[in-house]
Design a protein around this motif. Structure first.
Motif, PDB file in Angstrom:
ATOM      1  N   GLN A 119      43.000  44.386  45.742  1.00  0.00           N
ATOM      2  CA  GLN A 119      41.990  43.633  44.988  1.00  0.00           C
ATOM      3  C   GLN A 119      42.611  42.743  43.921  1.00  0.00           C
ATOM      4  O   GLN A 119      42.260  41.567  43.796  1.00  0.00           O
ATOM      5  CB  GLN A 119      40.982  44.591  44.333  1.00  0.00           C
ATOM      6  CG  GLN A 119      40.123  45.361  45.315  1.00  0.00           C
ATOM      7  CD  GLN A 119      40.657  46.756  45.549  1.00  0.00           C
ATOM      8  OE1 GLN A 119      41.866  46.976  45.472  1.00  0.00           O
ATOM      9  NE2 GLN A 119      39.775  47.703  45.822  1.00  0.00           N
ATOM     10  N   SER A 120      43.521  43.310  43.141  1.00  0.00           N
ATOM     11  CA  SER A 120      44.114  42.540  42.050  1.00  0.00           C
ATOM     12  C   SER A 120      44.814  41.295  42.565  1.00  0.00           C
ATOM     13  O   SER A 120      44.594  40.187  42.064  1.00  0.00           O
ATOM     14  CB  SER A 120      45.098  43.413  41.272  1.00  0.00           C
ATOM     15  OG  SER A 120      45.688  42.672  40.223  1.00  0.00           O
ATOM     16  N   ALA A 121      45.653  41.467  43.598  1.00  0.00           N
ATOM     17  CA  ALA A 121      46.369  40.319  44.160  1.00  0.00           C
ATOM     18  C   ALA A 121      45.402  39.291  44.718  1.00  0.00           C
ATOM     19  O   ALA A 121      45.630  38.074  44.616  1.00  0.00           O
ATOM     20  CB  ALA A 121      47.336  40.789  45.241  1.00  0.00           C
ATOM     21  N   ALA A 137      38.956  29.992  36.874  1.00  0.00           N
ATOM     22  CA  ALA A 137      40.178  30.740  37.199  1.00  0.00           C
ATOM     23  C   ALA A 137      40.320  31.956  36.292  1.00  0.00           C
ATOM     24  O   ALA A 137      40.703  33.045  36.744  1.00  0.00           O
ATOM     25  CB  ALA A 137      41.396  29.835  37.059  1.00  0.00           C
ATOM     26  N   VAL A 138      39.996  31.790  35.010  1.00  0.00           N
ATOM     27  CA  VAL A 138      40.105  32.910  34.070  1.00  0.00           C
ATOM     28  C   VAL A 138      39.214  34.070  34.504  1.00  0.00           C
ATOM     29  O   VAL A 138      39.607  35.246  34.410  1.00  0.00           O
ATOM     30  CB  VAL A 138      39.730  32.453  32.640  1.00  0.00           C
ATOM     31  CG1 VAL A 138      39.549  33.655  31.720  1.00  0.00           C
ATOM     32  CG2 VAL A 138      40.805  31.530  32.088  1.00  0.00           C
ATOM     33  N   VAL A 139      38.042  33.758  35.000  1.00  0.00           N
ATOM     34  CA  VAL A 139      37.127  34.815  35.459  1.00  0.00           C
ATOM     35  C   VAL A 139      37.793  35.650  36.553  1.00  0.00           C
ATOM     36  O   VAL A 139      37.721  36.886  36.544  1.00  0.00           O
ATOM     37  CB  VAL A 139      35.816  34.196  35.987  1.00  0.00           C
ATOM     38  CG1 VAL A 139      34.948  35.273  36.642  1.00  0.00           C
ATOM     39  CG2 VAL A 139      35.052  33.523  34.854  1.00  0.00           C
ATOM     40  N   GLN A 140      38.482  34.989  37.471  1.00  0.00           N
ATOM     41  CA  GLN A 140      39.146  35.703  38.558  1.00  0.00           C
ATOM     42  C   GLN A 140      40.342  36.507  38.037  1.00  0.00           C
ATOM     43  O   GLN A 140      40.572  37.648  38.467  1.00  0.00           O
ATOM     44  CB  GLN A 140      39.600  34.713  39.637  1.00  0.00           C
ATOM     45  CG  GLN A 140      38.476  33.914  40.267  1.00  0.00           C
ATOM     46  CD  GLN A 140      37.379  34.792  40.839  1.00  0.00           C
ATOM     47  OE1 GLN A 140      37.644  35.790  41.509  1.00  0.00           O
ATOM     48  NE2 GLN A 140      36.123  34.442  40.560  1.00  0.00           N
ATOM     49  N   TYR A 141      41.091  35.920  37.124  1.00  0.00           N
ATOM     50  CA  TYR A 141      42.238  36.648  36.562  1.00  0.00           C
ATOM     51  C   TYR A 141      41.779  37.895  35.792  1.00  0.00           C
ATOM     52  O   TYR A 141      42.441  38.935  35.833  1.00  0.00           O
ATOM     53  CB  TYR A 141      43.045  35.742  35.641  1.00  0.00           C
ATOM     54  CG  TYR A 141      43.763  34.606  36.339  1.00  0.00           C
ATOM     55  CD1 TYR A 141      44.409  34.798  37.553  1.00  0.00           C
ATOM     56  CD2 TYR A 141      43.801  33.324  35.776  1.00  0.00           C
ATOM     57  CE1 TYR A 141      45.068  33.762  38.193  1.00  0.00           C
ATOM     58  CE2 TYR A 141      44.454  32.290  36.404  1.00  0.00           C
ATOM     59  CZ  TYR A 141      45.080  32.500  37.609  1.00  0.00           C
ATOM     60  OH  TYR A 141      45.739  31.461  38.236  1.00  0.00           O
ATOM     61  N   GLU A 142      40.646  37.783  35.104  1.00  0.00           N
ATOM     62  CA  GLU A 142      40.128  38.945  34.379  1.00  0.00           C
ATOM     63  C   GLU A 142      39.704  40.042  35.362  1.00  0.00           C
ATOM     64  O   GLU A 142      39.896  41.232  35.096  1.00  0.00           O
ATOM     65  CB  GLU A 142      38.945  38.548  33.488  1.00  0.00           C
ATOM     66  CG  GLU A 142      39.327  37.708  32.270  1.00  0.00           C
ATOM     67  CD  GLU A 142      40.035  38.503  31.172  1.00  0.00           C
ATOM     68  OE1 GLU A 142      40.410  39.668  31.405  1.00  0.00           O
ATOM     69  OE2 GLU A 142      40.219  37.938  30.076  1.00  0.00           O
ATOM     70  N   LYS A 143      39.143  39.656  36.495  1.00  0.00           N
ATOM     71  CA  LYS A 143      38.802  40.644  37.522  1.00  0.00           C
ATOM     72  C   LYS A 143      40.070  41.334  38.028  1.00  0.00           C
ATOM     73  O   LYS A 143      40.085  42.551  38.243  1.00  0.00           O
ATOM     74  CB  LYS A 143      38.070  39.971  38.680  1.00  0.00           C
ATOM     75  CG  LYS A 143      36.660  39.507  38.360  1.00  0.00           C
ATOM     76  CD  LYS A 143      36.027  38.817  39.562  1.00  0.00           C
ATOM     77  CE  LYS A 143      34.626  38.324  39.245  1.00  0.00           C
ATOM     78  NZ  LYS A 143      34.014  37.614  40.399  1.00  0.00           N
ATOM     79  N   GLY A 145      50.985  42.976  32.653  1.00  0.00           N
ATOM     80  CA  GLY A 145      51.271  41.986  31.624  1.00  0.00           C
ATOM     81  C   GLY A 145      51.357  40.577  32.153  1.00  0.00           C
ATOM     82  O   GLY A 145      50.989  39.616  31.464  1.00  0.00           O
ATOM     83  N   ARG A 146      51.840  40.426  33.380  1.00  0.00           N
ATOM     84  CA  ARG A 146      51.938  39.076  33.955  1.00  0.00           C
ATOM     85  C   ARG A 146      50.556  38.441  34.092  1.00  0.00           C
ATOM     86  O   ARG A 146      50.387  37.234  33.879  1.00  0.00           O
ATOM     87  CB  ARG A 146      52.626  39.139  35.319  1.00  0.00           C
ATOM     88  CG  ARG A 146      54.114  39.485  35.236  1.00  0.00           C
ATOM     89  CD  ARG A 146      54.686  39.800  36.602  1.00  0.00           C
ATOM     90  NE  ARG A 146      54.065  40.986  37.178  1.00  0.00           N
ATOM     91  CZ  ARG A 146      54.387  41.492  38.349  1.00  0.00           C
ATOM     92  NH1 ARG A 146      55.322  40.911  39.089  1.00  0.00           N
ATOM     93  NH2 ARG A 146      53.784  42.581  38.814  1.00  0.00           N
ATOM     94  N   ILE A 147      49.558  39.264  34.443  1.00  0.00           N
ATOM     95  CA  ILE A 147      48.198  38.743  34.552  1.00  0.00           C
ATOM     96  C   ILE A 147      47.671  38.373  33.170  1.00  0.00           C
ATOM     97  O   ILE A 147      47.035  37.331  32.986  1.00  0.00           O
ATOM     98  CB  ILE A 147      47.277  39.772  35.230  1.00  0.00           C
ATOM     99  CG1 ILE A 147      47.785  40.099  36.639  1.00  0.00           C
ATOM    100  CG2 ILE A 147      45.847  39.253  35.298  1.00  0.00           C
ATOM    101  CD1 ILE A 147      47.040  41.232  37.318  1.00  0.00           C
TER     102      ILE A 147
END
Length: 234
Positions: free
Chosen positions: A33-35, A53-59, A67-69
């Motif tokens: 899921q994260s990837a 994009a931020v919404v997806q990165y937060e998910k 930390g990379r995310i």
């Protein structure tokens, strides 16, 4: 890994819809899921849809506290024109993960770029404490100290030079500090070496020109500046 490789090929061939299809399939599978959310965020970021994009990165971060995310979220919020939100998000991550050296280094580089040298130095001191021979941290700390007029600047640069004697960035830093102290005899060879290793770096060539000028070699200083102008580096 196979799905990510397929997504990379699709991205290289400018087929974002295919990348999104792969991303959304990954989002449904346990352990991916994260990837999958990062992949969708990357597609949106390339389309300059930074807030989406931020919404997806937060998910993605909700599934994996990586930390990379977190740093990607900060960069993307900056790209979205939301520096306050970006810095609050980074501060929260650092509060949650105070020992993440990559995040500390990232924050120090951000502070350096903003000329917030005291904040940068505080973070860099923590990194040097954990990694005493890190040439990048030592070099940046030396530069921050110099901007703060801290007498520890040269000694810190010497440590960086010992750790990385052939680094153009380190040679440039210590050379520039020596110029400020009037030690052009030692500074000029270092700055010449730095400029030769990075011939396209305008700052290094300018530092060399100043060193030549302060050493009394006006002809060499003029020649160096003329090369900069001719190469349109300055």
């Amino acid at each position: 890994p196979a799905r990510l490789a397929l997504a990379e090929i699709a991205q290289q061939q400018n087929r974002p819809a295919e990348v999104l299809a792969i991303a959304r399939q990954m989002q449904k599978d346990d352990g991916q899921q994260s990837a999958g959310y990062v992949l969708e965020g990357d597609v949106l970021a390339r389309q300059q849809k930074f807030k989406e994009a931020v919404v997806q990165y937060e998910k993605a971060y909700a599934f994996e506290k990586d930390g990379r995310i977190a740093l990607t979220i900060h960069r993307t919020l900056l790209a979205a024109g939301l520096p306050r939100d970006a810095d609050q998000r980074l501060a929260q991550y650092r509060k949650d993960r105070p020992d993440d050296l990559a995040a500390i280094m990232y924050a120090s580089e951000l502070s350096m770029a903003r000329r917030e040298y005291q904040a940068a130095a505080a973070d860099l001191e923590r990194i040097v404490q954990a990694a005493p021979d890190s040439p990048v941290a030592l070099n940046n700390l030396a530069w921050a100290y110099s901007e703060m007029k801290d007498p520890r600047a040269l000694a810190t640069a010497e440590r960086a030079l010992k750790a990385a004697p052939d680094s153009p960035a380190v040679l440039d830093t210590i050379g520039w500090l020596l110029v400020a102290q009037g030690n052009t005899g030692r500074a000029v060879p270092m700055l010449k070496r730095a400029a030769s290793l990075q011939p396209g770096n305008a700052t290094m060539h300018y530092h060399l020109a100043v060193a030549f000028n302060k050493s009394g070699d006006k002809k060499a200083a003029k020649a160096e500046l003329e090369k900069l102008v001719a190469a349109k580096l300055a």
